[in-house]
Motif scaffolding. Structure first.
Motif, mmCIF file in Angstrom:
data_model
loop_
_atom_site.group_PDB
_atom_site.id
_atom_site.type_symbol
_atom_site.label_atom_id
_atom_site.label_comp_id
_atom_site.label_asym_id
_atom_site.label_seq_id
_atom_site.Cartn_x
_atom_site.Cartn_y
_atom_site.Cartn_z
ATOM 1 N N VAL A 1 -41.969 -4.419 5.836
ATOM 2 C CA VAL A 1 -41.601 -5.786 5.445
ATOM 3 C C VAL A 1 -40.685 -6.442 6.483
ATOM 4 O O VAL A 1 -40.088 -7.493 6.221
ATOM 5 N N GLY A 2 -40.554 -5.799 7.652
ATOM 6 C CA GLY A 2 -39.772 -6.371 8.738
ATOM 7 C C GLY A 2 -38.275 -6.209 8.616
ATOM 8 O O GLY A 2 -37.513 -6.919 9.273
ATOM 9 N N ASP A 3 -37.840 -5.268 7.788
ATOM 10 C CA ASP A 3 -36.416 -5.017 7.621
ATOM 11 C C ASP A 3 -35.987 -3.869 8.534
ATOM 12 O O ASP A 3 -36.793 -3.008 8.877
ATOM 13 N N ASN A 4 -34.723 -3.846 8.910
ATOM 14 C CA ASN A 4 -34.212 -2.820 9.809
ATOM 15 C C ASN A 4 -33.568 -1.684 9.014
ATOM 16 O O ASN A 4 -32.537 -1.892 8.370
ATOM 17 N N PRO A 5 -34.130 -0.471 9.055
ATOM 18 C CA PRO A 5 -33.566 0.644 8.302
ATOM 19 C C PRO A 5 -32.151 1.033 8.747
ATOM 20 O O PRO A 5 -31.424 1.668 7.991
ATOM 21 N N ARG A 6 -31.763 0.623 9.948
ATOM 22 C CA ARG A 6 -30.409 0.941 10.417
ATOM 23 C C ARG A 6 -29.342 0.279 9.552
ATOM 24 O O ARG A 6 -28.181 0.689 9.582
ATOM 25 N N ASP A 7 -29.736 -0.739 8.810
ATOM 26 C CA ASP A 7 -28.790 -1.454 7.955
ATOM 27 C C ASP A 7 -28.608 -0.802 6.585
ATOM 28 O O ASP A 7 -27.867 -1.323 5.759
ATOM 29 N N TYR A 8 -29.275 0.323 6.340
ATOM 30 C CA TYR A 8 -29.296 0.946 5.013
ATOM 31 C C TYR A 8 -28.725 2.357 5.043
ATOM 32 O O TYR A 8 -28.868 3.071 6.029
ATOM 33 N N SER A 9 -28.145 2.749 3.916
ATOM 34 C CA SER A 9 -27.702 4.136 3.740
ATOM 35 C C SER A 9 -27.650 4.456 2.249
ATOM 36 O O SER A 9 -27.544 3.567 1.411
ATOM 37 N N PHE A 10 -27.750 5.735 1.957
ATOM 38 C CA PHE A 10 -27.528 6.216 0.597
ATOM 39 C C PHE A 10 -26.051 6.549 0.448
ATOM 40 O O PHE A 10 -25.437 7.122 1.351
ATOM 41 N N GLU A 11 -25.479 6.202 -0.686
ATOM 42 C CA GLU A 11 -24.171 6.696 -1.091
ATOM 43 C C GLU A 11 -24.417 7.503 -2.360
ATOM 44 O O GLU A 11 -24.784 6.941 -3.392
ATOM 45 N N ILE A 12 -24.270 8.789 -2.247
ATOM 46 C CA ILE A 12 -24.515 9.671 -3.393
ATOM 47 C C ILE A 12 -23.190 9.920 -4.093
ATOM 48 O O ILE A 12 -22.228 10.400 -3.483
ATOM 49 N N ALA A 13 -23.165 9.578 -5.371
ATOM 50 C CA ALA A 13 -21.942 9.720 -6.161
ATOM 51 C C ALA A 13 -22.170 10.684 -7.319
ATOM 52 O O ALA A 13 -23.291 10.837 -7.806
ATOM 53 N N ASP A 14 -21.089 11.316 -7.747
ATOM 54 C CA ASP A 14 -21.168 12.190 -8.915
ATOM 55 C C ASP A 14 -20.915 11.383 -10.183
ATOM 56 O O ASP A 14 -20.741 10.161 -10.136
ATOM 57 N N GLU A 15 -20.894 12.059 -11.312
ATOM 58 C CA GLU A 15 -20.721 11.377 -12.602
ATOM 59 C C GLU A 15 -19.391 10.642 -12.722
ATOM 60 O O GLU A 15 -19.276 9.686 -13.477
#
Length: 76
Positions: free
Chosen positions: A47-61
């Motif tokens: 879709v023409g978006d840059n993956p460098r602008d994204y990240s996962f933040e994994i959080a606990d409960e």
């Protein structure tokens, strides 16, 4: 089993995971995120978006962020 939340951070803010996943450990959550990154990266590129602008933040409960994984993280 503990619940982990896979929030997505991007240039426009944070998309919170409201459901989460029951996983055995934080390490398993990290591996699950790494497995998802190639597919999400392909979708973003299509879709023409840059993956460098994204990240996962994994959080606990408790809401503690355990991992920040950029979509550019090498996946082996």
């Amino acid at each position: 089993m503990p619940v982990f939340f896979f929030d997505v951070r991007w240039s426009m803010g944070l998309e919170a995971d409201q459901v989460g996943l029951d996983l055995a450990s934080a390490e398993v959550a990290y591996l699950e995120a790494c497995k998802a990154i190639p597919g999400l990266t392909a979708e973003l590129l299509s879709v023409g978006d840059n993956p460098r602008d994204y990240s996962f933040e994994i959080a606990d409960e408790a809401g503690r962020v355990l991992w920040c994984i950029p979509f550019t993280e090498p996946v082996h």
